[in-house]
Design a protein around this motif. Structure first.
Motif, PDB file in Angstrom:
ATOM      1  N   LEU A   1       0.846  -1.199   0.000  1.00 49.95           N
ATOM      2  CA  LEU A   1       0.000   0.000   0.000  1.00 49.95           C
ATOM      3  C   LEU A   1       0.880   1.246   0.000  1.00 49.95           C
ATOM      4  N   ASP A   2       0.381   2.323  -0.659  1.00 50.44           N
ATOM      5  CA  ASP A   2       1.102   3.594  -0.590  1.00 50.44           C
ATOM      6  C   ASP A   2       0.605   4.394   0.611  1.00 50.44           C
ATOM      7  N   ARG A   3       1.069   5.628   0.747  1.00 49.47           N
ATOM      8  CA  ARG A   3       0.742   6.426   1.938  1.00 49.47           C
ATOM      9  C   ARG A   3      -0.741   6.747   2.058  1.00 49.47           C
ATOM     10  N   ALA A   4      -1.463   6.734   0.937  1.00 51.70           N
ATOM     11  CA  ALA A   4      -2.913   6.982   0.965  1.00 51.70           C
ATOM     12  C   ALA A   4      -3.693   5.668   1.079  1.00 51.70           C
ATOM     13  N   GLU A   5      -2.968   4.573   1.322  1.00 47.22           N
ATOM     14  CA  GLU A   5      -3.519   3.224   1.441  1.00 47.22           C
ATOM     15  C   GLU A   5      -4.126   2.704   0.138  1.00 47.22           C
TER      16      GLU A   5
END
Length: 133
Positions: free
Chosen positions: A77-81
């Motif tokens: 997942l990236d920082r924004a999920e």
């Protein structure tokens, strides 16, 4: 009667050069220090999940491999999920992921579909600067 002696100026004969007049200065290419990997073994309880967050700079690479006794869902997942890598239900996998932006990325091991079975996973990972191996 006067005696004239002609004197001719002579240049000294140069001595052979034992050392070059200028020593080339080259900086030796440093040997990159190997990036160590980390190995951990953990349990994912039935219906649960485990997350491993990494703060990465743009271009950093996570290399990972894992193996489990039973299947589970694996995603990154990236920082924004947002899901940036989805492997689905797996027992073992290996791969590389390169961060396209600076921020937090999370390796997620999800056992939410399982009602009864805990999973044991062995994960090996390392974070590399851009372009390293």
């Amino acid at each position: 009667m006067a005696l004239l002696i002609a004197c001719q100026e002579s240049k000294p004969t140069p001595l052979p050069t034992l050392f070059p007049t200028s020593i080339p200065t080259t900086t030796p290419t440093p040997t990159p220090t190997p990036v160590p990997s980390t190995t951990t073994t953990f349990k994912i309880s039935a219906g649960g999940s485990r997350e491993f967050p990494f703060d990465l700079r743009q271009g950093n690479i996570i290399e990972y491999s894992f193996e489990a006794d039973l299947d589970f869902n694996f995603t990154i997942l990236d920082r924004a999920e947002n899901v940036v890598v989805r492997r689905g239900r797996v027992i073992a996998d290996e791969g590389r992921f390169q961060a396209d932006k600076t921020g937090r990325y999370t390796l997620k091991f999800d056992n939410g579909f399982s009602l009864f079975a805990d999973k044991t996973v062995t994960l090996t990972y390392r974070v590399l600067p851009d372009g390293r191996r």
